[in-house]
Design a protein around this motif. Structure first.
Motif, PDB file in Angstrom:
ATOM      1  N   ASN A  62       0.831  -1.207   0.000  1.00 56.91           N
ATOM      2  CA  ASN A  62       0.000   0.000   0.000  1.00 56.91           C
ATOM      3  C   ASN A  62       0.862   1.252   0.000  1.00 56.91           C
ATOM      4  N   VAL A  63       0.515   2.177  -0.894  1.00 53.90           N
ATOM      5  CA  VAL A  63       1.207   3.459  -0.989  1.00 53.90           C
ATOM      6  C   VAL A  63       0.166   4.562  -0.861  1.00 53.90           C
ATOM      7  N   VAL A  64       0.430   5.524   0.022  1.00 57.21           N
ATOM      8  CA  VAL A  64      -0.430   6.682   0.208  1.00 57.21           C
ATOM      9  C   VAL A  64       0.260   7.871  -0.457  1.00 57.21           C
ATOM     10  N   THR A  65      -0.491   8.607  -1.273  1.00 52.93           N
ATOM     11  CA  THR A  65       0.042   9.814  -1.899  1.00 52.93           C
ATOM     12  C   THR A  65      -0.724  11.006  -1.360  1.00 52.93           C
ATOM     13  N   THR A  66       0.001  12.027  -0.941  1.00 52.07           N
ATOM     14  CA  THR A  66      -0.626  13.228  -0.408  1.00 52.07           C
ATOM     15  C   THR A  66      -0.060  14.462  -1.091  1.00 52.07           C
ATOM     16  N   SER A  67      -0.850  15.497  -1.128  1.00 52.35           N
ATOM     17  CA  SER A  67      -0.425  16.783  -1.665  1.00 52.35           C
ATOM     18  C   SER A  67      -0.330  17.752  -0.497  1.00 52.35           C
ATOM     19  N   ILE A  68       0.886  18.262  -0.244  1.00 52.79           N
ATOM     20  CA  ILE A  68       1.073  19.238   0.830  1.00 52.79           C
ATOM     21  C   ILE A  68       1.889  20.409   0.289  1.00 52.79           C
ATOM     22  N   THR A  69       1.854  21.520   1.005  1.00 52.53           N
ATOM     23  CA  THR A  69       2.550  22.706   0.521  1.00 52.53           C
ATOM     24  C   THR A  69       4.057  22.477   0.470  1.00 52.53           C
ATOM     25  N   GLU A  70       4.684  23.195  -0.446  1.00 57.07           N
ATOM     26  CA  GLU A  70       6.143  23.154  -0.539  1.00 57.07           C
ATOM     27  C   GLU A  70       6.771  23.647   0.760  1.00 57.07           C
ATOM     28  N   GLU A  71       6.114  24.606   1.407  1.00 56.91           N
ATOM     29  CA  GLU A  71       6.602  25.118   2.688  1.00 56.91           C
ATOM     30  C   GLU A  71       6.633  24.017   3.740  1.00 56.91           C
ATOM     31  N   ALA A  72       5.572  23.189   3.791  1.00 57.36           N
ATOM     32  CA  ALA A  72       5.517  22.094   4.757  1.00 57.36           C
ATOM     33  C   ALA A  72       6.582  21.043   4.454  1.00 57.36           C
ATOM     34  N   ILE A  73       6.786  20.763   3.171  1.00 57.27           N
ATOM     35  CA  ILE A  73       7.825  19.798   2.788  1.00 57.27           C
ATOM     36  C   ILE A  73       9.184  20.279   3.276  1.00 57.27           C
ATOM     37  N   ALA A  74       9.457  21.562   3.080  1.00 53.68           N
ATOM     38  CA  ALA A  74      10.746  22.128   3.508  1.00 53.68           C
ATOM     39  C   ALA A  74      10.874  22.132   5.027  1.00 53.68           C
ATOM     40  N   GLU A  75       9.809  22.553   5.734  1.00 55.48           N
ATOM     41  CA  GLU A  75       9.857  22.608   7.199  1.00 55.48           C
ATOM     42  C   GLU A  75      10.087  21.225   7.799  1.00 55.48           C
ATOM     43  N   LEU A  76       9.470  20.189   7.199  1.00 52.43           N
ATOM     44  CA  LEU A  76       9.640  18.820   7.691  1.00 52.43           C
ATOM     45  C   LEU A  76      10.941  18.193   7.182  1.00 52.43           C
ATOM     46  N   GLY A  77      11.539  18.808   6.177  1.00 52.83           N
ATOM     47  CA  GLY A  77      12.769  18.260   5.603  1.00 52.83           C
ATOM     48  C   GLY A  77      12.534  16.900   4.971  1.00 52.83           C
ATOM     49  N   LEU A  78      11.387  16.735   4.296  1.00 56.57           N
ATOM     50  CA  LEU A  78      11.021  15.431   3.753  1.00 56.57           C
ATOM     51  C   LEU A  78      11.903  15.027   2.578  1.00 56.57           C
ATOM     52  N   ALA A  79      12.323  13.761   2.594  1.00 61.01           N
ATOM     53  CA  ALA A  79      13.136  13.206   1.520  1.00 61.01           C
ATOM     54  C   ALA A  79      12.883  11.705   1.446  1.00 61.01           C
ATOM     55  N   ALA A  80      13.130  11.126   0.289  1.00 62.81           N
ATOM     56  CA  ALA A  80      12.977   9.684   0.111  1.00 62.81           C
ATOM     57  C   ALA A  80      13.788   8.955   1.172  1.00 62.81           C
TER      58      ALA A  80
END
Length: 68
Positions: free
Chosen positions: A33-51
């Protein structure tokens, strides 16, 4: 951290795809199972999300619709 969402899944970020305002984040929650979400670029940067990051996906929705 207390969260009211009861549907919580831990998983691993598979990909972060940037967009103009929002980016797409794909998270493998296991069992194929894979979940795909759309979040703001700001949130991605603040969380430091990476593969490869371990994250928790919180799902809270009043409606879930499917059409065919």
């Amino acid at each position: 951290m207390k969260i009211s969402a009861r549907n919580q899944f831990t998983g691993t970020v598979l990909a972060v795809t940037p967009g103009a305002v929002n980016g797409a984040v794909k998270v493998d929650i296991g069992g194929g199972n894979v979940v795909t979400t759309s979040i703001t670029e700001e949130a991605i940067a603040e969380l430091g999300l990476a593969a490869g990051d371990r994250v928790t996906v919180f799902v809270k929705a009043s409606d879930v619709l499917i059409g065919k």
